[in-house]
Design a protein around this motif. Sequence first.
Motif, mmCIF file in Angstrom:
data_model
loop_
_atom_site.group_PDB
_atom_site.id
_atom_site.type_symbol
_atom_site.label_atom_id
_atom_site.label_comp_id
_atom_site.label_asym_id
_atom_site.label_seq_id
_atom_site.Cartn_x
_atom_site.Cartn_y
_atom_site.Cartn_z
ATOM 1 N N GLY A 178 0.788 -1.223 0.000
ATOM 2 C CA GLY A 178 0.000 0.000 0.000
ATOM 3 C C GLY A 178 0.820 1.272 0.000
ATOM 4 N N PHE A 179 1.912 1.307 -0.782
ATOM 5 C CA PHE A 179 2.765 2.487 -0.854
ATOM 6 C C PHE A 179 2.367 3.429 -1.972
ATOM 7 C CE2 PHE A 179 5.492 1.517 2.492
ATOM 8 C CZ PHE A 179 6.534 2.435 2.564
ATOM 9 N N GLY A 180 1.181 3.279 -2.504
ATOM 10 C CA GLY A 180 0.731 4.181 -3.555
ATOM 11 C C GLY A 180 1.249 3.773 -4.918
ATOM 12 N N LYS A 181 1.291 4.734 -5.832
ATOM 13 C CA LYS A 181 1.670 4.483 -7.213
ATOM 14 C C LYS A 181 3.142 4.110 -7.332
ATOM 15 C CE LYS A 181 1.363 4.551 -11.744
ATOM 16 N NZ LYS A 181 0.629 3.497 -12.476
ATOM 17 N N LYS A 204 7.420 1.761 7.354
ATOM 18 C CA LYS A 204 6.238 2.605 7.469
ATOM 19 C C LYS A 204 5.738 2.647 8.904
ATOM 20 C CE LYS A 204 1.841 3.441 5.079
ATOM 21 N NZ LYS A 204 0.937 2.927 4.012
ATOM 22 N N ASN A 210 5.293 8.679 5.130
ATOM 23 C CA ASN A 210 5.406 9.318 3.814
ATOM 24 C C ASN A 210 6.665 8.918 3.056
ATOM 25 O OD1 ASN A 210 2.981 10.797 4.193
ATOM 26 N ND2 ASN A 210 4.091 12.284 5.433
ATOM 27 N N ASP A 212 9.024 7.170 0.406
ATOM 28 C CA ASP A 212 8.813 6.668 -0.946
ATOM 29 C C ASP A 212 9.920 5.671 -1.277
ATOM 30 O OD1 ASP A 212 11.082 8.203 -1.427
ATOM 31 O OD2 ASP A 212 9.961 9.837 -2.375
#
Length: 307
Positions: A178-181, A204, A210, A212
């Motif tokens: 679930g780290f985004g794109k 996380k 936040n 990346d």
Amino acid sequence: MSMKTWMHLACSLVIGVSLAFMTSLRSSVATAQNMPISTGEWTASVEKQGSGINLTFGQTSETERTGERGNRHQFGQTYEFAELGLTREQVMKGGPVAFTLAREAGTISCEGSFQNGKGSGTFRFTRNPGFIAAMKSKGFDFEAESARKHYGLSEDKVFTAAALNVTTALADDLLSAGFGKLTADDLFKATIFKIDSAFMREMKATGYPNMDMEDLVKARIFKIDAEFVRQATQMNLVKMRIFKVTPEFLAEVRNEGLKDLSVEDSVKLRIFNIDAEFIRKAKAEGVPLNVERLVQRRIGVGGQRAI
């Protein structure tokens, strides 16, 4: 200084050095409707110690429709002999060789010869359309990302995926965190630096939501894991206790305008006995509201009279 800020001080040069073997001499890349036949030349040298072989591919492109050829990019990596179906003895003995890297993204078939631990030859890369389609369904459009040009050049990311052994299982694992794109380049970094969903979740959970992929890469490079972050946090808490940086003290200086103080800055205020009253006096005399200028005001440097 926060962990995220500290990690960013490593700067983009770290990534550039760590990924130097992915540098490119690229020109054109074909679209999915005109799938290219990828060919090129390889060179190799045996590691002086260990069981590895340093292999570099210099890829060219030859489209079936136009027959056009041109340099695309170079890629180098160290492989185990077993990955290539070779043995150290075979390579050191010298002579003609044929070996294959069969990966989910495609197959790299090589021919050539070795002499005195060094080799060279040609290769042919056959893409796996199933891999490209599966990755696209997961949000990784390798064809589109390959077509994006940087400084007028492009890179065959499917070939890079094959050379690195990027898999759909890796993509599924990373997406589950679930780290985004994420991009194809993120998959490459995760493969190179051995980043998986477990590591992503651990980092996380340390209180830095936040982060990346570049932050995670830097964490791997500097051997920072969740336990290291916990120990660093405990050390900061001990430091704050030693210098009597209390919640009440932080609230007072924040009310005077000092927001988002790092642990180091908070401790510095205590060391130089800079409290809310001092800050009010300094502001009244026109001293800029930052920790360094307040310290200078306190000790009377930079042409300022000490309070």
